[in-house]
Scaffold this active site. Structure first.
Site, short mmCIF file in Angstrom:
data_model
loop_
_atom_site.label_atom_id
_atom_site.label_comp_id
_atom_site.label_asym_id
_atom_site.label_seq_id
_atom_site.Cartn_x
_atom_site.Cartn_y
_atom_site.Cartn_z
N HIS A 63 0.86 -1.18 0.00
CA HIS A 63 0.00 0.00 0.00
C HIS A 63 0.90 1.23 0.00
O HIS A 63 2.02 1.21 0.53
CB HIS A 63 -0.88 0.02 1.24
CG HIS A 63 -1.96 -1.00 1.24
ND1 HIS A 63 -3.10 -0.88 2.00
CD2 HIS A 63 -2.08 -2.20 0.60
CE1 HIS A 63 -3.88 -1.92 1.81
NE2 HIS A 63 -3.27 -2.74 0.97
N GLU A 65 0.88 3.88 1.78
CA GLU A 65 1.30 4.31 3.11
C GLU A 65 2.48 3.49 3.63
O GLU A 65 3.43 4.04 4.20
CB GLU A 65 0.15 4.19 4.12
CG GLU A 65 -1.07 5.01 3.76
CD GLU A 65 -2.12 4.24 2.98
OE1 GLU A 65 -3.31 4.49 3.21
OE2 GLU A 65 -1.75 3.40 2.14
#
Length: 167
Positions: A63, A65
């Protein structure tokens, strides 16, 4: 309209930094990834950039993040990312919110809510759970329309290009 959780404060640079995260999301879309982009800022400096890469890496943890958190920890030579702000175009999931808590990131700014997986206000509110040893200030809604439009266009194109299957 910008809506904040509890009494969080919006900063003047939030929109400019979110534009940078949106550029990462646009590149993710161009790469065939779900268009989520993120940047991590320390002071006024961008120390890490990332975008979703699950398809490219065949990694469920790729992801935007997590990519940014790993890169920033490496650059700053610390797993404690205090004094930083994470900008992301979509509300973090439970995995990413947990990683932010572990990294001690004090502030999150995101564009669009994620009603199916969001862990910072939509499904869960782990960022403000006082049973944990760290909480995260959250501001959301910065460039929300732009982020939501990019996601919607991506999924419309994906559905349009998807082959029909018979069951």
């Amino acid at each position: 309209m910008v809506i904040k959780t509890t009494t969080r404060q919006e900063f003047p640079a939030d929109e400019a930094f979110m534009h940078e995260a949106l550029r990462e999301a646009e590149q993710a879309a161009a790469d065939g990834e779900v268009p989520v982009g993120a940047i991590l800022v320390h002071g006024n400096d961008i120390v890490a950039r990332g975008r979703n890469a699950r398809e490219d890496r065949q990694d469920p943890t790729a992801h935007a993040e997590l990519i940014v958190i790993r890169e920033a920890a490496d650059k700053l030579q610390s797993w404690r990312l205090t004094g930083t702000t994470l900008y992301v175009t979509l509300e973090p999931c439970l995995m990413c919110a947990g990683a932010m808590l572990q990294a001690r990131i004090p502030r999150l700014v995101f564009s669009a809510r994620d009603p199916k997986a969001g862990a910072c206000g939509s499904l869960f509110a782990v960022h403000e759970d006082t049973r944990l040893n760290h909480q995260i200030d959250v501001t959301y809604g910065i460039l929300e329309n732009e982020s939501r439009d990019l996601l919607q266009r991506f999924f419309q194109r994906l559905r349009h290009d998807a082959p029909l299957t018979m069951t």
